[in-house]
Design a protein around this motif. Structure first.
Motif, PDB file in Angstrom:
ATOM      1  N   UNK A  69       0.832  -1.208   0.000  1.00 42.75           N
ATOM      2  CA  UNK A  69       0.000   0.000   0.000  1.00 42.75           C
ATOM      3  C   UNK A  69       0.860   1.249   0.000  1.00 42.75           C
ATOM      4  N   UNK A  70       1.974   1.206   0.727  1.00 43.55           N
ATOM      5  CA  UNK A  70       2.886   2.360   0.723  1.00 43.55           C
ATOM      6  C   UNK A  70       3.483   2.575  -0.671  1.00 43.55           C
ATOM      7  N   UNK A  71       3.835   1.475  -1.337  1.00 45.26           N
ATOM      8  CA  UNK A  71       4.380   1.595  -2.695  1.00 45.26           C
ATOM      9  C   UNK A  71       3.336   2.185  -3.637  1.00 45.26           C
ATOM     10  N   UNK A  72       2.109   1.711  -3.523  1.00 47.40           N
ATOM     11  CA  UNK A  72       1.049   2.256  -4.362  1.00 47.40           C
ATOM     12  C   UNK A  72       0.833   3.737  -4.072  1.00 47.40           C
ATOM     13  N   UNK A  73       0.895   4.100  -2.796  1.00 49.67           N
ATOM     14  CA  UNK A  73       0.735   5.504  -2.444  1.00 49.67           C
ATOM     15  C   UNK A  73       1.887   6.341  -3.005  1.00 49.67           C
ATOM     16  N   UNK A  74       3.123   5.759  -2.975  1.00 51.47           N
ATOM     17  CA  UNK A  74       4.272   6.478  -3.541  1.00 51.47           C
ATOM     18  C   UNK A  74       4.123   6.659  -5.049  1.00 51.47           C
TER      19      UNK A  74
ATOM     20  N   UNK B  94       8.001   4.071 -13.474  1.00 48.88           N
ATOM     21  CA  UNK B  94       8.054   2.743 -14.084  1.00 48.88           C
ATOM     22  C   UNK B  94       8.750   1.748 -13.157  1.00 48.88           C
ATOM     23  N   UNK B  95       9.820   2.191 -12.490  1.00 48.96           N
ATOM     24  CA  UNK B  95      10.505   1.307 -11.555  1.00 48.96           C
ATOM     25  C   UNK B  95       9.603   0.939 -10.372  1.00 48.96           C
ATOM     26  N   UNK B  96       8.891   1.945  -9.848  1.00 49.94           N
ATOM     27  CA  UNK B  96       7.983   1.680  -8.735  1.00 49.94           C
ATOM     28  C   UNK B  96       6.848   0.754  -9.145  1.00 49.94           C
ATOM     29  N   UNK B  97       6.346   0.951 -10.339  1.00 52.72           N
ATOM     30  CA  UNK B  97       5.272   0.072 -10.812  1.00 52.72           C
ATOM     31  C   UNK B  97       5.782  -1.360 -10.945  1.00 52.72           C
ATOM     32  N   UNK B  98       7.011  -1.510 -11.455  1.00 50.93           N
ATOM     33  CA  UNK B  98       7.583  -2.844 -11.579  1.00 50.93           C
ATOM     34  C   UNK B  98       7.792  -3.483 -10.207  1.00 50.93           C
ATOM     35  N   UNK B  99       8.321  -2.694  -9.264  1.00 54.92           N
ATOM     36  CA  UNK B  99       8.484  -3.213  -7.903  1.00 54.92           C
ATOM     37  C   UNK B  99       7.141  -3.548  -7.259  1.00 54.92           C
ATOM     38  N   UNK B 100       6.180  -2.693  -7.555  1.00 56.73           N
ATOM     39  CA  UNK B 100       4.842  -2.952  -7.001  1.00 56.73           C
ATOM     40  C   UNK B 100       4.276  -4.257  -7.528  1.00 56.73           C
ATOM     41  N   UNK B 101       4.478  -4.517  -8.806  1.00 53.42           N
ATOM     42  CA  UNK B 101       3.975  -5.766  -9.387  1.00 53.42           C
ATOM     43  C   UNK B 101       4.700  -6.979  -8.798  1.00 53.42           C
ATOM     44  N   UNK B 102       6.027  -6.840  -8.627  1.00 57.49           N
ATOM     45  CA  UNK B 102       6.775  -7.937  -8.025  1.00 57.49           C
ATOM     46  C   UNK B 102       6.341  -8.172  -6.576  1.00 57.49           C
ATOM     47  N   UNK B 103       6.184  -7.075  -5.857  1.00 57.01           N
ATOM     48  CA  UNK B 103       5.761  -7.193  -4.461  1.00 57.01           C
ATOM     49  C   UNK B 103       4.366  -7.793  -4.362  1.00 57.01           C
ATOM     50  N   UNK B 104       3.509  -7.392  -5.262  1.00 52.17           N
ATOM     51  CA  UNK B 104       2.155  -7.928  -5.250  1.00 52.17           C
ATOM     52  C   UNK B 104       2.155  -9.427  -5.548  1.00 52.17           C
ATOM     53  N   UNK B 105       2.978  -9.836  -6.527  1.00 53.76           N
ATOM     54  CA  UNK B 105       3.084 -11.267  -6.812  1.00 53.76           C
ATOM     55  C   UNK B 105       3.669 -12.038  -5.623  1.00 53.76           C
ATOM     56  N   UNK B 106       4.656 -11.416  -4.998  1.00 50.79           N
ATOM     57  CA  UNK B 106       5.254 -12.051  -3.827  1.00 50.79           C
ATOM     58  C   UNK B 106       4.246 -12.185  -2.692  1.00 50.79           C
ATOM     59  N   UNK B 107       3.443 -11.156  -2.530  1.00 51.56           N
ATOM     60  CA  UNK B 107       2.423 -11.201  -1.480  1.00 51.56           C
ATOM     61  C   UNK B 107       1.405 -12.290  -1.764  1.00 51.56           C
ATOM     62  N   UNK B 108       1.028 -12.440  -3.025  1.00 51.80           N
ATOM     63  CA  UNK B 108       0.080 -13.495  -3.375  1.00 51.80           C
ATOM     64  C   UNK B 108       0.675 -14.874  -3.111  1.00 51.80           C
ATOM     65  N   UNK B 109       1.955 -15.031  -3.472  1.00 49.10           N
ATOM     66  CA  UNK B 109       2.617 -16.306  -3.189  1.00 49.10           C
ATOM     67  C   UNK B 109       2.717 -16.547  -1.685  1.00 49.10           C
ATOM     68  N   UNK B 110       3.060 -15.489  -0.957  1.00 43.95           N
ATOM     69  CA  UNK B 110       3.166 -15.629   0.490  1.00 43.95           C
ATOM     70  C   UNK B 110       1.809 -15.959   1.120  1.00 43.95           C
ATOM     71  N   UNK B 111       0.756 -15.350   0.568  1.00 44.89           N
ATOM     72  CA  UNK B 111      -0.582 -15.630   1.108  1.00 44.89           C
ATOM     73  C   UNK B 111      -0.939 -17.106   0.933  1.00 44.89           C
TER      74      UNK B 111
ATOM     75  N   UNK C  30       1.317   6.819  -6.650  1.00 45.13           N
ATOM     76  CA  UNK C  30       0.267   7.832  -6.858  1.00 45.13           C
ATOM     77  C   UNK C  30       0.820   9.232  -6.647  1.00 45.13           C
ATOM     78  N   UNK C  31       1.636   9.418  -5.604  1.00 41.09           N
ATOM     79  CA  UNK C  31       2.217  10.752  -5.349  1.00 41.09           C
ATOM     80  C   UNK C  31       3.171  11.143  -6.477  1.00 41.09           C
ATOM     81  N   UNK C  32       3.973  10.182  -6.940  1.00 43.70           N
ATOM     82  CA  UNK C  32       4.900  10.471  -8.034  1.00 43.70           C
ATOM     83  C   UNK C  32       4.150  10.823  -9.312  1.00 43.70           C
ATOM     84  N   UNK C  33       3.094  10.119  -9.586  1.00 44.86           N
ATOM     85  CA  UNK C  33       2.298  10.408 -10.776  1.00 44.86           C
ATOM     86  C   UNK C  33       1.659  11.781 -10.680  1.00 44.86           C
ATOM     87  N   UNK C  34       1.204  12.117  -9.488  1.00 42.12           N
ATOM     88  CA  UNK C  34       0.614  13.446  -9.287  1.00 42.12           C
ATOM     89  C   UNK C  34       1.651  14.545  -9.543  1.00 42.12           C
ATOM     90  N   UNK C  35       2.867  14.327  -9.009  1.00 42.50           N
ATOM     91  CA  UNK C  35       3.922  15.316  -9.230  1.00 42.50           C
ATOM     92  C   UNK C  35       4.283  15.422 -10.705  1.00 42.50           C
TER      93      UNK C  35
END
Length: 298
Positions: free
Chosen positions: A41-46, A116-133, A48-53
């Motif tokens: 969620x923090x990555x997604x918020x980051x 783009x880097x944050x989005x890629x990290x977010x996707x990796x983190x999301x996949x990792x979270x799904x695997x961890x779940x 969003x803030x970066x996109x806004x800027x």
């Protein structure tokens, strides 16, 4: 290692041991999963803030581009009116705005790369979270199954804490029951022996014993009376009756012998001396039989 360092090490080890004993694997997995979700969620918020800027810089760039077009028109109009000085000022402003646009484009490009880097990290983190779940749920299921199996095994073997309490309760109940049974038997035995006086009676043990003897005598007398009414006779007379019958049988046998002897005497023709001898033998045998009967009666 100094004293403070050793003390700190010992304290940390003790605290770590306590935490290990208090830790619940299922709760730890759930907590880790929630931490990863918070991080996502923090990555997604980051992002969003970066996109806004980036959007703000793009809006600012468009405004500068509009100013560049404006200054370009102003410079043309000034040249048409032979106002080179105004055209120069317009071109200078145009140049300044174009410089700012170039800087904004560089910042926008950097933000775009970061996004783009944050989005890629977010996707990796999301996949990792799904695997961890998935792994978390599997581990929780295995842990709960192992815990249930352990509880069943402890219950079957009686080594668990709860079963130990149950076993102790059963043992205490058995001990208490045996104690009460022994006490009840002891009270019955003491009561039968007369060790306990009746609280409502003023008689002592001697009085109760005499009353018991008197009661037994009355029962025996009534029993003998009942036997007499039914023709059974007294127990002591039974032995005498049997003795009388035996005596009568012996007398009958003697008389039969005497009759036989008399018959033989008559046949032999011995006369009166033989009869006298037989009378004497008969008297002796009668006396012996009567004495035997008297002894049996006594």
């Amino acid at each position: 290692m100094g004293i403070l360092s050793r003390a700190s090490y010992v304290i940390r080890s003790k605290v770590n041991a306590l935490l290990n004993r208090a830790e619940d694997p299922a709760e730890s997995l759930d907590y880790s999963y929630e931490q990863m979700r918070d991080e996502l969620q923090d990555v997604k918020q980051g992002i969003a803030d970066l996109t806004t800027q980036k959007k703000r810089l793009e809006i600012q760039k468009r405004k500068l581009e509009e100013n560049v077009e404006k200054h370009n028109r102003q410079a043309r109009e000034a040249v048409q009116q032979d106002r080179d000085d105004l055209a120069r000022k317009a071109l200078e402003k145009k140049k300044s705005k174009m410089t700012q646009i170039e800087e904004l484009e560089g910042q926008i490009a950097e933000l775009n790369n970061t996004q783009e880097q944050l989005v890629e990290k977010k996707n990796k983190l999301q996949n990792r979270i799904e695997e961890f779940r998935t792994k978390k749920e599997t581990m929780k299921a295995r842990y709960e199954a192992a815990e249930a199996s352990s509880r069943v095994s402890e219950a079957m073997t009686g080594v668990g804490d709860e079963m130990e309490d149950v076993s102790r309760s059963i043992e205490r109940a058995e001990e208490r029951t045996e104690e009460m049974e022994a006490r009840a038997e002891a009270m019955d035995e003491l009561e039968d022996s007369g060790a306990f006086e009746d609280a409502l009676s003023d008689k002592d043990s001697i009085d109760r014993e005499l009353e018991g003897l008197s009661t037994n005598s009355e029962v025996d007398a009534e029993l003998e009376t009942l036997k007499g009414e039914l023709g059974k006779g007294e127990s002591s007379n039974g032995d005498a009756a049997v003795s009388d019958e035996e005596v009568d049988d012996e007398l009958a046998d003697i008389e039969a012998e005497i009759d036989s002897d008399d018959l033989e005497s008559d046949l032999d023709g011995d006369g009166g001396s033989g009869n006298a001898d037989l009378d004497e033998e008969l008297d002796v045998e009668l006396e012996e039989s009567e004495s035997d009967a008297d002894e049996q009666r006594n």
